[in-house]
Design an enzyme around this catalytic site. Structure first.
Site, mmCIF file in Angstrom:
data_model
loop_
_atom_site.group_PDB
_atom_site.id
_atom_site.type_symbol
_atom_site.label_atom_id
_atom_site.label_comp_id
_atom_site.label_asym_id
_atom_site.label_seq_id
_atom_site.Cartn_x
_atom_site.Cartn_y
_atom_site.Cartn_z
ATOM 1 N N HIS A 1 0.858 -1.163 -0.333
ATOM 2 C CA HIS A 1 -0.120 0.236 0.004
ATOM 3 C C HIS A 1 1.022 1.628 0.292
ATOM 4 O O HIS A 1 1.948 0.982 0.653
ATOM 5 C CB HIS A 1 -0.759 -0.294 1.249
ATOM 6 C CG HIS A 1 -1.566 -0.881 1.156
ATOM 7 N ND1 HIS A 1 -3.782 -0.522 0.999
ATOM 8 C CD2 HIS A 1 -1.930 -2.144 1.154
ATOM 9 C CE1 HIS A 1 -3.877 -1.881 1.421
ATOM 10 N NE2 HIS A 1 -3.679 -2.623 0.799
ATOM 11 N N ALA B 1 0.461 -9.282 6.157
ATOM 12 C CA ALA B 1 0.302 -8.191 7.269
ATOM 13 C C ALA B 1 0.269 -7.812 8.433
ATOM 14 O O ALA B 1 -0.703 -7.613 8.723
ATOM 15 C CB ALA B 1 -0.836 -7.243 5.899
ATOM 16 N N ARG C 1 3.917 -17.123 22.948
ATOM 17 C CA ARG C 1 3.601 -16.440 23.816
ATOM 18 C C ARG C 1 2.963 -15.000 23.288
ATOM 19 O O ARG C 1 2.388 -14.141 24.452
ATOM 20 C CB ARG C 1 5.184 -15.756 24.514
ATOM 21 C CG ARG C 1 5.447 -16.829 25.597
ATOM 22 C CD ARG C 1 7.074 -16.158 26.038
ATOM 23 N NE ARG C 1 8.442 -16.486 25.681
ATOM 24 C CZ ARG C 1 8.987 -16.583 25.793
ATOM 25 N NH1 ARG C 1 8.518 -18.499 25.413
ATOM 26 N NH2 ARG C 1 10.648 -16.687 24.942
ATOM 27 N N ASP D 1 -3.273 -19.578 -2.366
ATOM 28 C CA ASP D 1 -2.679 -19.626 -3.803
ATOM 29 C C ASP D 1 -1.007 -20.505 -3.409
ATOM 30 O O ASP D 1 -0.305 -20.973 -4.988
ATOM 31 C CB ASP D 1 -2.210 -17.834 -4.779
ATOM 32 C CG ASP D 1 -1.327 -17.191 -3.681
ATOM 33 O OD1 ASP D 1 -0.996 -18.094 -2.420
ATOM 34 O OD2 ASP D 1 -0.871 -16.507 -4.214
ATOM 35 N N HIS E 1 1.448 -16.801 -1.348
ATOM 36 C CA HIS E 1 1.107 -15.923 0.025
ATOM 37 C C HIS E 1 1.012 -16.541 1.873
ATOM 38 O O HIS E 1 2.052 -15.816 2.481
ATOM 39 C CB HIS E 1 -1.250 -14.978 0.597
ATOM 40 C CG HIS E 1 -0.875 -14.138 -0.709
ATOM 41 N ND1 HIS E 1 -0.856 -14.794 -1.783
ATOM 42 C CD2 HIS E 1 -0.954 -13.048 -0.536
ATOM 43 C CE1 HIS E 1 -0.461 -13.064 -2.463
ATOM 44 N NE2 HIS E 1 -0.699 -12.084 -1.727
ATOM 45 N N ASP F 1 -8.057 -12.357 -3.360
ATOM 46 C CA ASP F 1 -7.869 -10.438 -3.406
ATOM 47 C C ASP F 1 -6.243 -10.512 -4.671
ATOM 48 O O ASP F 1 -5.177 -9.867 -4.712
ATOM 49 C CB ASP F 1 -5.669 -11.103 -2.414
ATOM 50 C CG ASP F 1 -5.138 -9.762 -1.952
ATOM 51 O OD1 ASP F 1 -5.794 -9.035 -2.139
ATOM 52 O OD2 ASP F 1 -3.801 -9.840 -1.103
ATOM 53 N N GLY G 1 -0.522 -8.820 -4.609
ATOM 54 C CA GLY G 1 -0.869 -9.899 -4.268
ATOM 55 C C GLY G 1 -0.639 -11.246 -5.896
ATOM 56 O O GLY G 1 0.196 -11.734 -6.102
#
Length: 390
Positions: A148, A227, A234, A255, A258, A282, A317
């Site tokens: 992004h 992300a 823990r 896919d 990812h 996505d 993506g």
């Protein structure tokens, strides 16, 4: 010229996700009216599918574009391109989808929302339907922004939410945000009051911060594992909090790039498969186009074998259609056929409260066939046999 008429039909000996035995699907005037056990046969023409699987088409809650058009870049003259995308996705087995607007300028958000809102007034047969919009950003954690654009990220405040959404609250179905940015809790509560599904991702949230967001109305996680911090014994983090929360759904990209297949299996088993997980594509704008280099906002992405990366190697993506994820899960031996199909057809409908089977258009039905030797799963639309010359 003779027209066409929809026939009354019972599809018999069908396997359906969520059912243990063979069923029959009763169709009248083009609508699915009942699902009955084979022991309760009713008079009708029949289509014997001999144990093949039957489902509705897929619902993709996260797709960024297709055929070269990125949804954040839609303009008023793009209706023909949108129609082409809807037709393409229908041929890919998709009944409905949420065009996803990734982080961009407020001006671009507003323009895209306006065009999509107008386009949603129309819907033709043999086209996937736009069900609303998914805003992935701009309220994301800078350090987990991924691909992004950093320059358009905004603080998570009610004022900024109103600037981005404007007059289009009614079509925004899902918004992805980083919950730790909502330091007062007011923004998430405000979005929940608008009836928008709140999904968490692009975040460094702790389990406690995620839990507070769930308490305020968040019910979803966007592209689980990606992300966000990984699972740790823990520090369970956002994803760990989501897995153990009974009311939270996680979107998952299957896919093989990812998330590795082993982690896919761990998440699915821990979450009860289609009880809390749904598949997303996505997919980026080059979906449906060949490998190569393509524009992506002001940057470029390189597409190879369905995976798209920025110049610096950041994963941007994929361009694999949603139902490829279903086929992958079966081929890798991660899911049984029924569960895999449900992850793309039933689960996403449940996640955004859509009806599932009864009274659906029979033209949406898919027939799936599994080859136990090769572990290959194939599908086709049944619409061509549900009408006959009259």
């Amino acid at each position: 010229m003779a027209g066409t008429k929809k026939i009354a039909l019972n599809i018999i000996n069908a396997r359906l996700p969520g059912y243990s035995d063979l069923q029959q699907i009763c169709i009248d005037r083009g609508r699915i009216t009942q699902i009955l056990p084979m022991s309760e046969m009713t008079p009708a023409q029949v289509l014997d599918v001999a144990g093949d699987w039957i489902s509705l088409g897929g619902v993709d809650l996260q797709i960024n574009g297709a055929l070269g058009l990125a949804f954040p870049e839609i303009e008023a003259g793009d209706f023909p391109k949108l129609e082409g995308i809807c037709e393409f996705l229908w041929r890919q087995g998709i009944d409905g989808f949420l065009p996803t607007l990734v982080t961009t300028s407020v001006k671009n958000f507003q323009r895209s929302l306006a065009v999509i809102a107008e386009f949603m007034q129309r819907h033709e047969p043999q086209q996937a339907k736009i069900l609303g919009v998914h805003l992935e950003g701009p309220f994301l954690n800078y350090h987990k922004r991924g691909a992004h654009s950093a320059e358009y990220l905004l603080p998570l405040t009610i004022e900024n939410i109103q600037r981005v959404i404007g007059d289009y609250t009614s079509i925004v179905k899902v918004i992805t945000l980083a919950p730790e940015l909502d330091t007062t809790g007011e923004a998430i509560a405000y979005l929940h009051s608008l009836g928008i599904t709140i999904s968490l991702s692009h975040s460094q949230a702790t389990a406690d911060e995620a839990q507070r967001a769930f308490d305020r109305g968040a019910t979803m996680v966007t592209h689980a594992f990606n992300a966000m911090p990984g699972l740790h014994h823990r520090e369970p983090g956002l994803l760990g909090a989501a897995i153990v929360h009974p009311g939270v759904w996680c979107g998952l990209i299957a896919d093989g790039q990812h998330v590795c297949p082993t982690m896919l299996k761990i998440l699915l088993q821990a979450s009860g498969y289609e009880q809390k997980i749904f598949l997303v594509s996505d997919a980026l704008a080059p979906l449906g186009l060949p490998d190569g280099t393509y524009p992506w906002d002001t940057r470029q992405i390189t597409l190879k074998n369905g995976t798209a990366k920025l110049v610096d190697g950041t994963l941007a993506g994929t361009t694999l259609p949603l139902l490829v994820g279903v086929q992958n899960l079966v081929h890798w031996g991660i899911c049984d056929v029924g569960s895999a199909i449900a992850l793309a057809t039933i689960a996403p409908r449940k996640a955004i409260h859509l009806p599932e089977f009864i009274d659906s258009n029979a033209a949406q039905l898919l027939r799936w066939r599994f080859d136990g030797t090769t572990r290959e799963l194939t599908w086709r639309r049944l619409e061509s046999i549900l009408v006959t010359s009259g």
